[in-house]
Motif scaffolding. Sequence first.
Motif, mmCIF file in Angstrom:
data_model
loop_
_atom_site.group_PDB
_atom_site.id
_atom_site.type_symbol
_atom_site.label_atom_id
_atom_site.label_comp_id
_atom_site.label_asym_id
_atom_site.label_seq_id
_atom_site.Cartn_x
_atom_site.Cartn_y
_atom_site.Cartn_z
ATOM 1 N N VAL A 114 -14.419 1.529 -15.101
ATOM 2 C CA VAL A 114 -14.178 1.520 -13.658
ATOM 3 C C VAL A 114 -12.685 1.429 -13.391
ATOM 4 O O VAL A 114 -11.888 1.109 -14.281
ATOM 5 C CB VAL A 114 -14.897 0.344 -12.969
ATOM 6 C CG1 VAL A 114 -16.406 0.451 -13.141
ATOM 7 C CG2 VAL A 114 -14.386 -0.992 -13.506
ATOM 8 N N GLN A 115 -12.326 1.656 -12.148
ATOM 9 C CA GLN A 115 -10.937 1.480 -11.741
ATOM 10 C C GLN A 115 -10.688 0.043 -11.319
ATOM 11 O O GLN A 115 -11.622 -0.694 -10.939
ATOM 12 C CB GLN A 115 -10.617 2.433 -10.599
ATOM 13 C CG GLN A 115 -10.566 3.897 -11.018
ATOM 14 C CD GLN A 115 -10.071 4.802 -9.903
ATOM 15 O OE1 GLN A 115 -10.382 4.572 -8.738
ATOM 16 N NE2 GLN A 115 -9.306 5.815 -10.270
ATOM 17 N N GLY A 172 -9.999 -3.197 -9.339
ATOM 18 C CA GLY A 172 -10.484 -3.600 -8.034
ATOM 19 C C GLY A 172 -11.971 -3.431 -7.843
ATOM 20 O O GLY A 172 -12.536 -3.994 -6.892
ATOM 21 N N ARG A 173 -12.597 -2.683 -8.742
ATOM 22 C CA ARG A 173 -14.037 -2.467 -8.616
ATOM 23 C C ARG A 173 -14.821 -3.589 -9.287
ATOM 24 O O ARG A 173 -14.250 -4.527 -9.852
ATOM 25 C CB ARG A 173 -14.401 -1.106 -9.235
ATOM 26 C CG ARG A 173 -13.665 0.062 -8.634
ATOM 27 C CD ARG A 173 -13.951 0.243 -7.149
ATOM 28 N NE ARG A 173 -15.315 0.643 -6.869
ATOM 29 C CZ ARG A 173 -15.703 1.909 -6.766
ATOM 30 N NH1 ARG A 173 -14.845 2.878 -6.922
ATOM 31 N NH2 ARG A 173 -16.967 2.186 -6.496
ATOM 32 N N SER A 174 -16.143 -3.452 -9.237
ATOM 33 C CA SER A 174 -17.041 -4.487 -9.759
ATOM 34 C C SER A 174 -17.967 -3.918 -10.819
ATOM 35 O O SER A 174 -18.306 -2.736 -10.788
ATOM 36 C CB SER A 174 -17.879 -5.087 -8.633
ATOM 37 O OG SER A 174 -17.067 -5.695 -7.649
ATOM 38 N N ASP A 199 -16.059 -9.130 -10.288
ATOM 39 C CA ASP A 199 -15.427 -8.507 -9.123
ATOM 40 C C ASP A 199 -13.917 -8.487 -9.286
ATOM 41 O O ASP A 199 -13.356 -9.212 -10.097
ATOM 42 C CB ASP A 199 -15.810 -9.270 -7.849
ATOM 43 C CG ASP A 199 -17.304 -9.286 -7.597
ATOM 44 O OD1 ASP A 199 -17.838 -10.325 -7.153
ATOM 45 O OD2 ASP A 199 -17.952 -8.248 -7.841
ATOM 46 N N SER A 200 -13.272 -7.655 -8.486
ATOM 47 C CA SER A 200 -11.807 -7.565 -8.493
ATOM 48 C C SER A 200 -11.265 -7.394 -9.907
ATOM 49 O O SER A 200 -10.342 -8.089 -10.339
ATOM 50 C CB SER A 200 -11.194 -8.821 -7.849
ATOM 51 O OG SER A 200 -11.639 -8.975 -6.518
ATOM 52 N N VAL A 202 -11.351 -1.111 -17.740
ATOM 53 C CA VAL A 202 -10.805 -1.084 -16.381
ATOM 54 C C VAL A 202 -9.480 -0.337 -16.415
ATOM 55 O O VAL A 202 -8.561 -0.723 -17.136
ATOM 56 C CB VAL A 202 -10.601 -2.501 -15.836
ATOM 57 C CG1 VAL A 202 -10.137 -2.448 -14.377
ATOM 58 C CG2 VAL A 202 -11.886 -3.316 -15.951
#
Length: 123
Positions: free
Chosen positions: A12-13, A15-17, A84-85, A121
């Motif tokens: 994921v990028q 900031g994503r969860s 998260d985050s 990430v």
Amino acid sequence: QVQLVESGGDSVQAGRSVRLSCVASGVRSGHNCMAWFRQAPGKERAGVAAITWEAGHAYYENSVKGRFTISVDGAKNTWYLQMDSLTPEDTAMYYCAATERSDCNWWPGYNTWGQGTQVTVSS
């Protein structure tokens, strides 16, 4: 004998969860604490979060406090790690683990392990 199987790893990028799951199969009785560990490339495996099976008391490593949430569903013999985050520093192989000990945040006490699930990430 208890077997642990993780799932939910993803790329994921920032900031994503991501939500990880760990299912325990076999005889679970006696395992008081469940946890999530992670191992980044070139680093040792380290505890991230832990929870007591019965009461649901949770413990967190400082770098994930406020961002990660560990939870347990006794009826499904499953525990989760809601992340998260996310930041690139969270990139690692994540492992679920269990122990018969009652001091859930004593990381060396965990002796039952899953095979791991990768979380990547990107910035």
